[in-house]
Design a protein around this motif. Structure first.
Motif, PDB file in Angstrom:
ATOM      1  N   MET A  35     -24.764  10.817   7.646  1.00  0.00           N
ATOM      2  CA  MET A  35     -24.302  12.167   7.955  1.00  0.00           C
ATOM      3  C   MET A  35     -23.899  12.257   9.422  1.00  0.00           C
ATOM      4  SD  MET A  35     -24.662  13.643   5.028  1.00  0.00           S
ATOM      5  CE  MET A  35     -24.622  15.394   5.362  1.00  0.00           C
ATOM      6  N   ASP A  36     -22.943  11.430   9.805  1.00  0.00           N
ATOM      7  CA  ASP A  36     -22.499  11.370  11.194  1.00  0.00           C
ATOM      8  C   ASP A  36     -21.626  12.582  11.507  1.00  0.00           C
ATOM      9  OD1 ASP A  36     -21.486  10.791  13.684  1.00  0.00           O
ATOM     10  OD2 ASP A  36     -21.062   8.686  13.241  1.00  0.00           O
ATOM     11  N   PRO A  37     -21.971  13.388  12.511  1.00  0.00           N
ATOM     12  CA  PRO A  37     -21.153  14.561  12.854  1.00  0.00           C
ATOM     13  C   PRO A  37     -19.707  14.198  13.172  1.00  0.00           C
ATOM     14  CG  PRO A  37     -23.282  14.666  13.950  1.00  0.00           C
ATOM     15  CD  PRO A  37     -23.193  13.312  13.309  1.00  0.00           C
ATOM     16  N   LEU A  38     -19.449  12.993  13.672  1.00  0.00           N
ATOM     17  CA  LEU A  38     -18.073  12.603  13.993  1.00  0.00           C
ATOM     18  C   LEU A  38     -17.195  12.554  12.763  1.00  0.00           C
ATOM     19  CD1 LEU A  38     -18.415   9.814  16.722  1.00  0.00           C
ATOM     20  CD2 LEU A  38     -17.780  12.209  17.019  1.00  0.00           C
ATOM     21  N   THR A  39     -17.802  12.291  11.596  1.00  0.00           N
ATOM     22  CA  THR A  39     -17.018  12.232  10.360  1.00  0.00           C
ATOM     23  C   THR A  39     -17.006  13.562   9.622  1.00  0.00           C
ATOM     24  OG1 THR A  39     -18.936  11.498   9.058  1.00  0.00           O
ATOM     25  CG2 THR A  39     -17.601   9.795  10.124  1.00  0.00           C
ATOM     26  N   LEU A  40     -17.949  14.463   9.956  1.00  0.00           N
ATOM     27  CA  LEU A  40     -18.059  15.730   9.236  1.00  0.00           C
ATOM     28  C   LEU A  40     -17.403  16.900   9.957  1.00  0.00           C
ATOM     29  CD1 LEU A  40     -21.799  15.537   8.091  1.00  0.00           C
ATOM     30  CD2 LEU A  40     -19.759  15.103   6.707  1.00  0.00           C
ATOM     31  N   LEU A  41     -17.310  16.834  11.295  1.00  0.00           N
ATOM     32  CA  LEU A  41     -16.850  17.978  12.079  1.00  0.00           C
ATOM     33  C   LEU A  41     -15.544  17.679  12.783  1.00  0.00           C
ATOM     34  CD1 LEU A  41     -20.258  18.958  13.748  1.00  0.00           C
ATOM     35  CD2 LEU A  41     -19.231  19.929  11.679  1.00  0.00           C
ATOM     36  N   PRO A  42     -14.746  18.699  13.026  1.00  0.00           N
ATOM     37  CA  PRO A  42     -13.530  18.511  13.834  1.00  0.00           C
ATOM     38  C   PRO A  42     -13.902  18.111  15.260  1.00  0.00           C
ATOM     39  CG  PRO A  42     -13.522  20.639  12.707  1.00  0.00           C
ATOM     40  CD  PRO A  42     -14.892  20.071  12.540  1.00  0.00           C
ATOM     41  N   SER A  43     -13.022  17.355  15.899  1.00  0.00           N
ATOM     42  CA  SER A  43     -13.292  16.902  17.271  1.00  0.00           C
ATOM     43  C   SER A  43     -13.531  18.071  18.219  1.00  0.00           C
ATOM     44  CB  SER A  43     -12.116  16.061  17.780  1.00  0.00           C
ATOM     45  OG  SER A  43     -11.983  14.884  17.018  1.00  0.00           O
ATOM     46  N   GLU A  44     -12.780  19.179  18.005  1.00  0.00           N
ATOM     47  CA  GLU A  44     -12.933  20.341  18.883  1.00  0.00           C
ATOM     48  C   GLU A  44     -14.357  20.900  18.811  1.00  0.00           C
ATOM     49  OE1 GLU A  44      -8.765  19.737  17.794  1.00  0.00           O
ATOM     50  OE2 GLU A  44     -10.629  19.941  16.636  1.00  0.00           O
ATOM     51  N   LEU A  45     -14.960  20.906  17.632  1.00  0.00           N
ATOM     52  CA  LEU A  45     -16.304  21.436  17.482  1.00  0.00           C
ATOM     53  C   LEU A  45     -17.337  20.483  18.085  1.00  0.00           C
ATOM     54  CD1 LEU A  45     -18.064  23.679  16.456  1.00  0.00           C
ATOM     55  CD2 LEU A  45     -18.067  22.617  14.184  1.00  0.00           C
ATOM     56  N   VAL A  46     -17.121  19.174  17.911  1.00  0.00           N
ATOM     57  CA  VAL A  46     -18.022  18.194  18.525  1.00  0.00           C
ATOM     58  C   VAL A  46     -17.989  18.330  20.047  1.00  0.00           C
ATOM     59  CG1 VAL A  46     -18.523  15.741  18.838  1.00  0.00           C
ATOM     60  CG2 VAL A  46     -17.800  16.587  16.598  1.00  0.00           C
ATOM     61  N   LEU A  47     -16.782  18.493  20.603  1.00  0.00           N
ATOM     62  CA  LEU A  47     -16.663  18.657  22.050  1.00  0.00           C
ATOM     63  C   LEU A  47     -17.378  19.917  22.518  1.00  0.00           C
ATOM     64  CD1 LEU A  47     -12.932  17.612  22.608  1.00  0.00           C
ATOM     65  CD2 LEU A  47     -14.975  16.382  23.370  1.00  0.00           C
ATOM     66  N   ARG A  48     -17.277  20.967  21.716  1.00  0.00           N
ATOM     67  CA  ARG A  48     -17.948  22.210  22.080  1.00  0.00           C
ATOM     68  C   ARG A  48     -19.464  22.029  22.088  1.00  0.00           C
ATOM     69  NH1 ARG A  48     -18.192  26.499  25.157  1.00  0.00           N
ATOM     70  NH2 ARG A  48     -18.950  28.395  24.124  1.00  0.00           N
ATOM     71  N   ILE A  49     -19.991  21.306  21.100  1.00  0.00           N
ATOM     72  CA  ILE A  49     -21.431  21.034  21.046  1.00  0.00           C
ATOM     73  C   ILE A  49     -21.870  20.192  22.251  1.00  0.00           C
ATOM     74  CG2 ILE A  49     -23.238  19.836  19.744  1.00  0.00           C
ATOM     75  CD1 ILE A  49     -21.695  20.594  17.195  1.00  0.00           C
ATOM     76  N   LEU A  50     -21.029  19.221  22.622  1.00  0.00           N
ATOM     77  CA  LEU A  50     -21.387  18.333  23.736  1.00  0.00           C
ATOM     78  C   LEU A  50     -21.420  19.061  25.074  1.00  0.00           C
ATOM     79  CD1 LEU A  50     -19.504  15.022  22.845  1.00  0.00           C
ATOM     80  CD2 LEU A  50     -21.917  15.607  22.479  1.00  0.00           C
ATOM     81  N   GLU A  51     -20.764  20.224  25.144  1.00  0.00           N
ATOM     82  CA  GLU A  51     -20.837  21.008  26.378  1.00  0.00           C
ATOM     83  C   GLU A  51     -22.280  21.406  26.685  1.00  0.00           C
ATOM     84  OE1 GLU A  51     -18.260  24.355  26.536  1.00  0.00           O
ATOM     85  OE2 GLU A  51     -16.489  23.237  25.877  1.00  0.00           O
ATOM     86  N   PHE A  52     -23.092  21.558  25.644  1.00  0.00           N
ATOM     87  CA  PHE A  52     -24.479  21.991  25.809  1.00  0.00           C
ATOM     88  C   PHE A  52     -25.453  20.814  25.788  1.00  0.00           C
ATOM     89  CE2 PHE A  52     -22.019  25.342  23.839  1.00  0.00           C
ATOM     90  CZ  PHE A  52     -22.319  26.442  24.626  1.00  0.00           C
ATOM     91  N   THR A  53     -24.938  19.616  25.721  1.00  0.00           N
ATOM     92  CA  THR A  53     -25.787  18.434  25.635  1.00  0.00           C
ATOM     93  C   THR A  53     -26.118  17.918  27.028  1.00  0.00           C
ATOM     94  OG1 THR A  53     -24.684  17.828  23.561  1.00  0.00           O
ATOM     95  CG2 THR A  53     -25.976  16.117  24.664  1.00  0.00           C
ATOM     96  N   PRO A  54     -27.398  17.701  27.365  1.00  0.00           N
ATOM     97  CA  PRO A  54     -27.756  17.178  28.683  1.00  0.00           C
ATOM     98  C   PRO A  54     -27.069  15.844  28.954  1.00  0.00           C
ATOM     99  CG  PRO A  54     -29.705  17.960  27.529  1.00  0.00           C
ATOM    100  CD  PRO A  54     -28.579  17.994  26.536  1.00  0.00           C
TER     101      PRO A  54
END
Length: 529
Positions: free
Chosen positions: A1-20
């Motif tokens: 269940m890798d998020p890179l294969t399930l989510l659009p890149s734009e959403l992954v980038l948005r999540i990474l904004e909050f990642t330490p």
């Protein structure tokens, strides 16, 4: 269940904004897909995110970042990418947040003149002081003779403009360069001036002046030609310390606390008397073991030995001999956004996380709660270093102040409070080579990669005497001390020690080791053959 294969890149980038940032590093080692996504395909977008790196608004080209005059150690020289910038800032922040940060030390001494006031300019790589020297080499660039500058003159400097007080009540305004300074004008006053502060806001220089006769002056100019824009009426008895931001100037009234005025209108905004607001009280015990270099034989000490951790405890400082809060005298105060801090003769540090929140409480009919508006840290001090009114510096949720023969660096929370287990670490460093030689600090400041202060040390010089010929002399002087926290960029996160600077020692007679031993004996106060 890798998020890179399930989510659009734009959403992954948005999540990474909050990642330490530390978690980003872990993700790059997870597998090839995550490594490619973060370090190759989207590296610039991820590391350019606001909050990931600290840089000027609107800066898009990372190669221009190193041209920002920010650090003593040229820490951002040759920065390669936004990721590289993130790495450097993360390592530097990690060292500042250590219980005992790794440091290197540099003392800048020019001639025989002890430093009184000084100001660094990282862009021009100069230090303006009682001597005017190159920041990198310590070479004297140019100087004015004593007839041109009165003894113990106060100095202010901001982006190529300097001000110092001259005989009478005038303040000289100079344009400063590496080759020479040029006098622009003298600002005359008909009342006794006690202090002044110069800042530059978006290309507009602003000089605020205070008199103990109930007057405040504001001078402004876009082309360094300062003109009087506001004369304001303030309470009498100002002790000379003041600070400003773009719209506000705050004056210290000693036992009267601090008074905030709007620069544009000259109207008083709020008065701050700590005893009225029932502050939350903490304390620090002055360290018994003086960790500083005890003798010149200690040159080889580890980089951490220049600092000692400080513990902040709840409640007042133990003992019954404290000056009551209502009788204390307040000196230097500083603004940093909404944060205001002040220091007192009895060794109290006032912390007001949001001074603007005090404004509603000036009304006698206000019923709003007064809790959590100010905090006070009590320190073990006899007031001997308060002759200059105390010195302060504030930066990045830290406060720098002098207590006895030590400099304290007090760590606050992200909201600028003192909270057990949440505040940044606090630590102390020395003001002199030995406690018995300590003199009050006459300037100190916090900067991105270092703290700088005046520092009492010893020099060995030969002097010609008609009767005795060449006579060696050891004398005390005040130098500029730089305690540098910039880490090594080799990947280890350590601080690389500089070679100890050579003292000006004679080439014949005693060996270098013998001379160091002699200085050590003198520092311990030992007499005899």
């Amino acid at each position: 269940m890798d998020p890179l294969t399930l989510l659009p890149s734009e959403l992954v980038l948005r999540i990474l904004e909050f990642t330490p940032t530390s978690d980003l590093a872990s993700l790059t080692r997870l597998n090839r897909s995550w490594h490619a996504f973060i370090d190759e395909t989207h590296q610039e977008a991820i590391y350019f995110t606001p909050g990931r790196t600290d840089h000027a608004a609107g800066l898009r080209d990372v190669s221009l970042f190193e041209k920002e005059p920010r650090t003593f150690a040229k820490y951002y020289q040759d920065v390669e990418s936004w990721k590289d910038l993130c790495r450097r800032q993360t390592l530097l922040s990690k060292n500042w947040d250590a219980e005992r940060p790794l440091t290197t030390e540099r003392k800048i001494i020019v001639g025989r003149d002890p430093i009184w006031r000084f100001r660094p300019d990282f862009q021009r790589r100069i230090i303006l002081s009682t001597s005017h020297e190159d920041m990198d080499s310590g070479d004297l660039l140019w100087k004015l003779e004593r007839d041109d500058v009165r003894p113990f003159a106060h100095l202010e400097y901001a982006d190529g403009v300097a001000c110092w007080d001259c005989d009478g009540e005038g303040i000289e305004v100079w344009r400063i360069g590496r080759e020479r300074g040029v006098k622009v004008k003298v600002l005359e006053h008909e009342v006794q001036t006690r202090g002044f502060q110069l800042s530059c806001f978006g290309g507009v220089w602003c000089l605020c002046v205070v008199s103990n006769a109930g007057c405040g002056f504001v001078y402004e100019g876009e082309k360094r030609e300062l003109e009087l824009t506001k004369r304001m009426v303030i309470p009498t008895g100002a002790v000379g310390h003041l600070d400003q931001d773009e719209g506000v100037v705050v004056y210290s009234l000693g036992s009267g606390g601090y008074h905030f005025f709007e620069k544009g209108t000259g109207e008083k905004m709020v008065g701050l008397k700590p005893e009225v607001l029932e502050p939350e009280v903490f304390h620090i015990v002055h360290p018994d073991e003086h960790f500083r270099r005890g003798t010149m034989e200690d040159i080889g000490k580890a980089a951490r030995d220049r600092t000692v951790p400080l513990a902040i405890r709840p409640g007042p400082l133990p003992g019954d001999e404290r000056v009551p809060l209502e009788d204390d005298e307040w000196g230097a105060g500083m603004l940093s956004g909404n944060l205001f801090v002040g220091v007192s003769r009895a060794g109290r540090l006032l912390i007001c996380p949001n001074w603007r929140a005090l404004i509603p409480h000036t009304s006698p009919t206000s019923t709003a709660p007064l809790t959590d508006l100010i905090q006070i840290i009590e320190c073990d001090s006899d007031g001997s270093t308060f002759d200059l009114g105390g010195w302060l510096s504030v930066r990045d949720h830290r406060v720098l102040l002098e207590i006895q023969d030590l400099i304290y660096i007090i760590g606050l929370t992200d909201s600028d409070h003192v909270r057990d287990g949440e505040s940044r670490p606090s630590f102390a460093t020395s003001t002199a080579i030995k406690p018995q030689y300590a003199n009050p600090v006459s300037f100190m400041g916090l900067y991105e990669d270092c703290l700088m202060s005046t520092y009492t040390t010893l020099l060995y010089r030969s002097r010609s005497d008609e009767a005795e010929g060449v006579v060696p002399r050891i004398f005390q002087t005040k130098a500029v001390r730089v305690l540098n926290l910039a880490p090594d960029l080799s990947g280890h996160g350590e601080v690389v020690e500089d070679e100890e600077e050579e003292l000006d020692l004679p080439v014949s007679g005693a060996t270098r080791a013998e001379l160091f031993h002699l200085i050590a004996l003198l520092a311990r106060g030992e007499d005899g053959d």
